[in-house]
Design a protein around this motif. Structure first.
Motif, PDB file in Angstrom:
ATOM      1  N   TYR A 145     -54.228   4.507   3.482  1.00  0.00           N
ATOM      2  CA  TYR A 145     -53.793   3.110   3.381  1.00  0.00           C
ATOM      3  C   TYR A 145     -52.341   3.038   2.919  1.00  0.00           C
ATOM      4  CZ  TYR A 145     -54.402  -1.935   2.684  1.00  0.00           C
ATOM      5  OH  TYR A 145     -54.307  -3.299   2.783  1.00  0.00           O
ATOM      6  N   LEU A 146     -52.031   3.774   1.869  1.00  0.00           N
ATOM      7  CA  LEU A 146     -50.662   3.753   1.352  1.00  0.00           C
ATOM      8  C   LEU A 146     -49.689   4.359   2.367  1.00  0.00           C
ATOM      9  CD1 LEU A 146     -51.356   4.811  -2.349  1.00  0.00           C
ATOM     10  CD2 LEU A 146     -50.813   2.512  -1.501  1.00  0.00           C
ATOM     11  N   GLY A 147     -50.122   5.415   3.053  1.00  0.00           N
ATOM     12  CA  GLY A 147     -49.272   6.026   4.069  1.00  0.00           C
ATOM     13  C   GLY A 147     -49.026   5.093   5.242  1.00  0.00           C
ATOM     14  N   PHE A 148     -50.051   4.351   5.637  1.00  0.00           N
ATOM     15  CA  PHE A 148     -49.891   3.370   6.708  1.00  0.00           C
ATOM     16  C   PHE A 148     -48.879   2.306   6.289  1.00  0.00           C
ATOM     17  CE2 PHE A 148     -50.937  -0.689   8.650  1.00  0.00           C
ATOM     18  CZ  PHE A 148     -51.073  -0.370   9.993  1.00  0.00           C
ATOM     19  N   SER A 149     -48.988   1.846   5.061  1.00  0.00           N
ATOM     20  CA  SER A 149     -48.077   0.804   4.567  1.00  0.00           C
ATOM     21  C   SER A 149     -46.639   1.300   4.535  1.00  0.00           C
ATOM     22  CB  SER A 149     -48.515   0.350   3.167  1.00  0.00           C
ATOM     23  OG  SER A 149     -49.831  -0.167   3.199  1.00  0.00           O
ATOM     24  N   ALA A 150     -46.458   2.535   4.074  1.00  0.00           N
ATOM     25  CA  ALA A 150     -45.110   3.098   4.008  1.00  0.00           C
ATOM     26  C   ALA A 150     -44.539   3.337   5.396  1.00  0.00           C
ATOM     27  CB  ALA A 150     -45.131   4.401   3.215  1.00  0.00           C
ATOM     28  N   GLY A 151     -45.389   3.791   6.328  1.00  0.00           N
ATOM     29  CA  GLY A 151     -44.923   4.116   7.659  1.00  0.00           C
ATOM     30  C   GLY A 151     -44.793   2.930   8.599  1.00  0.00           C
ATOM     31  N   HIS A 152     -45.569   1.873   8.313  1.00  0.00           N
ATOM     32  CA  HIS A 152     -45.568   0.689   9.176  1.00  0.00           C
ATOM     33  C   HIS A 152     -45.501  -0.582   8.324  1.00  0.00           C
ATOM     34  CE1 HIS A 152     -46.767   3.334  12.487  1.00  0.00           C
ATOM     35  NE2 HIS A 152     -47.662   3.836  11.664  1.00  0.00           N
ATOM     36  N   ARG A 181     -49.331  -5.141  -1.368  1.00  0.00           N
ATOM     37  CA  ARG A 181     -48.815  -6.516  -1.372  1.00  0.00           C
ATOM     38  C   ARG A 181     -47.612  -6.632  -2.309  1.00  0.00           C
ATOM     39  NH1 ARG A 181     -48.741 -10.928  -4.208  1.00  0.00           N
ATOM     40  NH2 ARG A 181     -49.898  -9.989  -5.942  1.00  0.00           N
ATOM     41  N   ARG A 182     -47.716  -6.062  -3.495  1.00  0.00           N
ATOM     42  CA  ARG A 182     -46.605  -6.152  -4.445  1.00  0.00           C
ATOM     43  C   ARG A 182     -45.414  -5.324  -3.993  1.00  0.00           C
ATOM     44  NH1 ARG A 182     -49.011  -6.566 -10.608  1.00  0.00           N
ATOM     45  NH2 ARG A 182     -50.770  -7.919 -10.108  1.00  0.00           N
ATOM     46  N   TRP A 183     -45.680  -4.171  -3.390  1.00  0.00           N
ATOM     47  CA  TRP A 183     -44.585  -3.342  -2.877  1.00  0.00           C
ATOM     48  C   TRP A 183     -43.839  -4.074  -1.774  1.00  0.00           C
ATOM     49  CZ3 TRP A 183     -44.288  -0.831   2.061  1.00  0.00           C
ATOM     50  CH2 TRP A 183     -43.208   0.054   2.191  1.00  0.00           C
ATOM     51  N   LEU A 184     -44.578  -4.713  -0.876  1.00  0.00           N
ATOM     52  CA  LEU A 184     -43.942  -5.464   0.201  1.00  0.00           C
ATOM     53  C   LEU A 184     -43.118  -6.631  -0.330  1.00  0.00           C
ATOM     54  CD1 LEU A 184     -46.921  -5.534   2.722  1.00  0.00           C
ATOM     55  CD2 LEU A 184     -44.753  -4.329   3.049  1.00  0.00           C
ATOM     56  N   ALA A 185     -43.547  -7.187  -1.459  1.00  0.00           N
ATOM     57  CA  ALA A 185     -42.827  -8.299  -2.070  1.00  0.00           C
ATOM     58  C   ALA A 185     -41.603  -7.832  -2.839  1.00  0.00           C
ATOM     59  CB  ALA A 185     -43.753  -9.087  -2.989  1.00  0.00           C
ATOM     60  N   GLY A 186     -41.438  -6.519  -2.954  1.00  0.00           N
ATOM     61  CA  GLY A 186     -40.262  -5.976  -3.622  1.00  0.00           C
ATOM     62  C   GLY A 186     -40.398  -5.813  -5.115  1.00  0.00           C
ATOM     63  N   ALA A 187     -41.628  -5.767  -5.627  1.00  0.00           N
ATOM     64  CA  ALA A 187     -41.830  -5.598  -7.071  1.00  0.00           C
ATOM     65  C   ALA A 187     -41.230  -4.272  -7.524  1.00  0.00           C
ATOM     66  CB  ALA A 187     -43.318  -5.646  -7.402  1.00  0.00           C
ATOM     67  N   PRO A 188     -40.294  -4.298  -8.450  1.00  0.00           N
ATOM     68  CA  PRO A 188     -39.578  -3.073  -8.827  1.00  0.00           C
ATOM     69  C   PRO A 188     -40.458  -2.035  -9.516  1.00  0.00           C
ATOM     70  CG  PRO A 188     -39.006  -4.885 -10.308  1.00  0.00           C
ATOM     71  CD  PRO A 188     -39.806  -5.485  -9.188  1.00  0.00           C
ATOM     72  N   GLU A 189     -41.570  -2.459 -10.100  1.00  0.00           N
ATOM     73  CA  GLU A 189     -42.418  -1.520 -10.834  1.00  0.00           C
ATOM     74  C   GLU A 189     -43.396  -0.776  -9.929  1.00  0.00           C
ATOM     75  OE1 GLU A 189     -44.686  -5.444 -10.849  1.00  0.00           O
ATOM     76  OE2 GLU A 189     -42.607  -4.746 -10.915  1.00  0.00           O
ATOM     77  N   ILE A 190     -43.425  -1.133  -8.640  1.00  0.00           N
ATOM     78  CA  ILE A 190     -44.376  -0.519  -7.719  1.00  0.00           C
ATOM     79  C   ILE A 190     -43.703   0.590  -6.919  1.00  0.00           C
ATOM     80  CG2 ILE A 190     -45.880  -0.882  -5.737  1.00  0.00           C
ATOM     81  CD1 ILE A 190     -46.906  -2.127  -8.315  1.00  0.00           C
ATOM     82  N   ASP A 191     -44.274   1.775  -7.006  1.00  0.00           N
ATOM     83  CA  ASP A 191     -43.798   2.920  -6.250  1.00  0.00           C
ATOM     84  C   ASP A 191     -44.989   3.511  -5.496  1.00  0.00           C
ATOM     85  OD1 ASP A 191     -43.457   6.149  -6.311  1.00  0.00           O
ATOM     86  OD2 ASP A 191     -41.536   5.155  -5.967  1.00  0.00           O
ATOM     87  N   LEU A 192     -44.919   3.577  -4.182  1.00  0.00           N
ATOM     88  CA  LEU A 192     -46.072   4.027  -3.400  1.00  0.00           C
ATOM     89  C   LEU A 192     -46.396   5.497  -3.659  1.00  0.00           C
ATOM     90  CD1 LEU A 192     -45.740   2.290   0.092  1.00  0.00           C
ATOM     91  CD2 LEU A 192     -46.956   1.536  -1.955  1.00  0.00           C
ATOM     92  N   ALA A 193     -45.388   6.320  -3.870  1.00  0.00           N
ATOM     93  CA  ALA A 193     -45.646   7.733  -4.138  1.00  0.00           C
ATOM     94  C   ALA A 193     -46.380   7.904  -5.460  1.00  0.00           C
ATOM     95  CB  ALA A 193     -44.329   8.511  -4.147  1.00  0.00           C
ATOM     96  N   GLU A 194     -45.963   7.163  -6.459  1.00  0.00           N
ATOM     97  CA  GLU A 194     -46.649   7.226  -7.750  1.00  0.00           C
ATOM     98  C   GLU A 194     -48.070   6.688  -7.625  1.00  0.00           C
ATOM     99  OE1 GLU A 194     -45.778   6.006 -12.371  1.00  0.00           O
ATOM    100  OE2 GLU A 194     -45.221   4.597 -10.798  1.00  0.00           O
ATOM    101  N   SER A 195     -48.228   5.618  -6.862  1.00  0.00           N
ATOM    102  CA  SER A 195     -49.565   5.058  -6.646  1.00  0.00           C
ATOM    103  C   SER A 195     -50.472   6.063  -5.945  1.00  0.00           C
ATOM    104  CB  SER A 195     -49.463   3.777  -5.811  1.00  0.00           C
ATOM    105  OG  SER A 195     -48.710   2.785  -6.493  1.00  0.00           O
ATOM    106  N   ALA A 196     -49.916   6.807  -5.000  1.00  0.00           N
ATOM    107  CA  ALA A 196     -50.696   7.817  -4.292  1.00  0.00           C
ATOM    108  C   ALA A 196     -51.129   8.943  -5.227  1.00  0.00           C
ATOM    109  CB  ALA A 196     -49.879   8.387  -3.135  1.00  0.00           C
ATOM    110  N   ARG A 197     -50.370   9.158  -6.265  1.00  0.00           N
ATOM    111  CA  ARG A 197     -50.726  10.186  -7.246  1.00  0.00           C
ATOM    112  C   ARG A 197     -51.772   9.692  -8.241  1.00  0.00           C
ATOM    113  NH1 ARG A 197     -48.900  11.401 -12.289  1.00  0.00           N
ATOM    114  NH2 ARG A 197     -47.282   9.801 -12.180  1.00  0.00           N
ATOM    115  N   LEU A 198     -51.675   8.419  -8.623  1.00  0.00           N
ATOM    116  CA  LEU A 198     -52.524   7.900  -9.698  1.00  0.00           C
ATOM    117  C   LEU A 198     -53.836   7.268  -9.232  1.00  0.00           C
ATOM    118  CD1 LEU A 198     -49.778   6.178 -11.901  1.00  0.00           C
ATOM    119  CD2 LEU A 198     -50.907   8.377 -12.314  1.00  0.00           C
TER     120      LEU A 198
END
Length: 199
Positions: free
Chosen positions: A89-96, A164-181
């Motif tokens: 899911y996170l990879g799809f969001s980052a890639g598309h 949703r928050r990453w797409l909105a530009g929330a500075p505290e959201i990092d997809l790589a960190e989310s994929a780890r946690l």
């Protein structure tokens, strides 16, 4: 090119263009001008801007669900499947990000209600495959026996909100960190014997 092939190409061009102009200028005029397809042809294939949006939403959602299905069906265990679903899911969001943005924004910005039954019918077969993957793990006592709606909320809810928050530009959201946690924490909420399964 046959008439059927021309029709398929027109539909593809309209959907591709609609995704390109979203969200800045998601209008009939913008789509037809940029695609070079006439307004009459757009109405012929989709009936309205909402019909176009519903078709685009279904296409984007199908792509996401196909990504999740491929991830879980190749997994070695329930835990691995949950992990792979989260990463997919996170990879799809980052890639598309364009498709992810439409999935998350369209239902709130555009009235898809009149097309809800058709959208649901289109998703049904793919959702059934996801259920078919997780059900044996429930039966085996590996995954908590929960209603599927709750499974969806626990598995997809956190990654959807992160996206949703990453797409909105929330500075505290990092997809790589989310994929780890997230994978292990989401698995902890779904495995049999977790606090969630005893509620």
């Amino acid at each position: 090119m046959t008439r059927h092939r021309r029709s398929e190409e027109t539909v593809r061009r309209l959907l591709d263009t609609a995704l390109e102009v979203h969200p800045g200028d998601f209008t009939l005029r913008a789509v037809t001008t940029r695609s070079g397809v006439s307004m009459g042809s757009l109405y012929h294939h989709f009936g309205s801007l909402e019909g176009l949006a519903a078709a685009l939403y279904s296409r984007c959602m199908d792509d996401l669900l196909d990504t999740l299905i491929a991830a879980v069906e190749q997994s070695a265990s329930a835990r691995d499947g949950v992990r792979q679903a989260v990463l997919a899911y996170l990879g799809f969001s980052a890639g598309h990000p364009d498709k992810a943005r439409f999935i998350h924004a369209a239902p709130y910005a555009i009235d898809l209600g009149p097309h809800a039954e058709r959208i649901a019918a289109g998703k049904a077969a793919r959702l059934n495959r996801l259920v078919a993957w997780i059900r044996p793990h429930m039966d085996a006592g590996t995954v908590a026996s929960l209603p599927m709606a709750q499974v969806e909320m626990l598995l997809i809810g956190p990654v959807a909100e992160v996206t949703r928050r990453w797409l909105a530009g929330a500075p505290e959201i990092d997809l790589a960190e989310s994929a780890r946690l997230l994978p292990d924490r989401i698995w902890a909420s779904l495995r049999a014997g977790s606090d969630t399964s005893r509620r």
